[in-house]
Design an enzyme around this catalytic site. Structure first.
Site, PDB file in Angstrom:
ATOM      1  N   HIS A 115       0.861  -1.185   0.000  1.00  0.00           N
ATOM      2  CA  HIS A 115       0.000   0.000   0.000  1.00  0.00           C
ATOM      3  C   HIS A 115       0.896   1.233   0.000  1.00  0.00           C
ATOM      4  CE1 HIS A 115      -4.225  -0.940  -0.029  1.00  0.00           C
ATOM      5  NE2 HIS A 115      -4.036  -1.954   0.786  1.00  0.00           N
ATOM      6  N   ASP A 120      -4.798   1.933   2.006  1.00  0.00           N
ATOM      7  CA  ASP A 120      -5.147   1.235   3.253  1.00  0.00           C
ATOM      8  C   ASP A 120      -5.727   2.223   4.265  1.00  0.00           C
ATOM      9  OD1 ASP A 120      -2.620   2.444   3.292  1.00  0.00           O
ATOM     10  OD2 ASP A 120      -1.726   0.974   4.645  1.00  0.00           O
ATOM     11  N   TYR A 318      -7.859   9.453 -18.095  1.00  0.00           N
ATOM     12  CA  TYR A 318      -8.431   9.985 -16.855  1.00  0.00           C
ATOM     13  C   TYR A 318      -8.642  11.485 -17.026  1.00  0.00           C
ATOM     14  CZ  TYR A 318      -7.140   5.567 -14.765  1.00  0.00           C
ATOM     15  OH  TYR A 318      -7.041   4.233 -14.487  1.00  0.00           O
ATOM     16  N   GLU A 394       0.449   7.841  11.606  1.00  0.00           N
ATOM     17  CA  GLU A 394      -0.943   7.398  11.768  1.00  0.00           C
ATOM     18  C   GLU A 394      -1.834   8.388  12.525  1.00  0.00           C
ATOM     19  OE1 GLU A 394      -0.060   3.532  13.386  1.00  0.00           O
ATOM     20  OE2 GLU A 394      -0.421   2.550  11.446  1.00  0.00           O
TER      21      GLU A 394
END
Ligand code: ZN
Ligand code: ZN
Length: 419
Positions: A115, A120, A318, A394
């Site tokens: 990831h 994630d 895109y 985090e």
């Protein structure tokens, strides 16, 4: 304390109470990354979670996509929230206990899977948002649609996938969202900070494939054939003059790069054909169309001038990621309240692409960037998204969670039309 303040405090308390769980989910996904259109385990975890929360859940949308719905039963807007689920063929080199050791076959090669773009985090954050909003259901109005999307990095050659396929399979119908929000964790922005842009934010991306046809001959007798290697060299240089000489780069920037040239087998044979691969990035759909036409001209006419022929194929297109300007202006105060005014800033345009752009072509959308680089690290030294050293502070997960919850609640509170 008035009602709205009280609910803000309650929602923030609920979000904070979930932080450890969200970090746990993220680590689990990090340890079990899956490539685009192969996100079956991830989709299973998401599906179980949404069902446990009592959401109406649809699975296998665009292969592995999961769509959940909270229906408050009261009139109000339909708000879509999107998280992408796929990982990349990158071998992790970050020293954390939950580092990925996963491997897979990609384009015939054995590769590590990681990831490395932080999806994630996106999945874990949106699972947390679903939990907070499901618990607050009685206070909601309208509906919230949770879109867990596969293949944002792009399906492999010969496969369909991602936002475009989800839309084709009806993700923006029944109920049709009025608006869509999404975020991306981004290296180089300090954890705790949020960047956004109104209008064009991330580039369009068109993959180009150029096939140059000459006529094979002995390399000592070039006049007996047509040399596609020399034609290709002229085409590469010709293509570079499109951006530097032919388009108004004061309007929007653009990038054209050739990343691969394949042709020939040995020193004394001029080959029949050469293949080139490249990419074009723009921030304006009219410029994008203009550049595509100029590429075609340049490629075909240079080849013709040398007695050969060439053609261009455009694929994996895109569109530009364009944030709806009134919506952005309306929602920025929410981000400022979540992260603190000084932590929310106008970011640079990004020449990467995002398939969130497909949703924004159908409904107004707002896509923003949540910083994940630990404070004290030079932002230029931080490993970028897609690097094997990509590292997430985090503490950013709670910022992401709170931002999506508050965007949803504020949009609901300030929308009067029935859904
Ligand atoms: Zn990515
Ligand atoms: Zn990404």
């Amino acid at each position: 304390m008035n009602d709205s303040l009280r609910s803000i405090v309650q929602v923030d308390a609920a979000a904070a109470a979930l932080e450890a769980k969200v970090i746990g989910w993220r680590r689990d996904f990090h340890q079990h990354p899956e490539l685009s259109n192969r996100e079956t385990r991830t989709a299973g975890v998401v599906t179980d979670h949404l069902r446990r929360l009592g959401l109406k859940v649809e699975t296998r949308v665009a292969h592995t996509g999961v769509v959940g719905l909270i229906d408050s039963g009261k009139p109000g807007p339909v708000i879509a929230l999107r998280a992408d689920m796929d990982a990349l063929p990158v071998t992790e080199q970050v020293d954390v206990p939950f580092a990925s050791k996963a491997r897979a076959t990609y384009n015939g090669q054995d590769v590590g899977v990681m990831h490395a773009c932080g999806h994630d985090c996106h999945v874990a954050i949106l699972m947390g948002v679903a939990e907070v909003l499901a618990a607050a259901k009685d206070g909601l109005k309208g509906k919230v649609k949770f879109i867990f999307q596969p293949a944002a990095e792009g399906p492999r050659a010969g496969e369909e996938g991602g936002a475009a396929l989800m839309i084709k399979q009806g993700v923006l119908e029944n109920p049709k969202p009025d608006v869509i929000f999404g975020l991306h964790v981004f290296a180089g922005i300090e954890a705790g900070r949020i960047a956004y842009r109104p209008g064009p934010t991330m580039a369009s991306a068109d993959r180009i494939r150029v096939i140059v046809n000459g006529r094979q001959t002995h390399a000592a007798l070039p006049w007996r054939g047509v040399d596609p290697i020399v034609i290709s060299s002229q085409i590469v240089l010709g293509l570079q003059t499109i951006i530097s000489r032919q388009v108004d780069v004061s309007l929007e920037p653009a990038v054209l790069s050739i990343g691969a040239i394949r042709g020939g087998i040995r020193d004394n044979i001029i080959p029949d054909t050469v293949e080139m691969l490249g990419t074009v990035r723009t921030f304006d759909e009219a410029m994008r169309a203009d550049i595509r036409a100029r590429i075609r001209n340049t490629v075909e006419l240079i080849a013709k001038s040398a007695g050969g022929s060439a053609r261009v194929e455009f694929d994996s297109a895109y569109p530009v990621t364009v944030n709806d300007v009134p919506l952005t202006e309306r929602m920025v105060p929410t981000l400022e309240r979540v992260a603190g005014k000084s932590n929310v800033f106008l970011g640079q345009k990004i020449t990467g692409y995002e398939d969130f752009s497909h949703y924004q072509q159908k409904i107004p959308g707002f896509f923003y960037f949540v910083g994940i680089t630990p404070s004290g690290i030079d932002r230029k030294q931080s490993a970028p998204n897609h690097s094997p050293h990509f590292f997430v502070d985090e503490s950013a997960l709670l910022v992401g969670l709170r931002s999506l919850v508050h965007l949803t609640l504020d949009y609901m509170a300030s929308t009067t039309q029935p859904g």
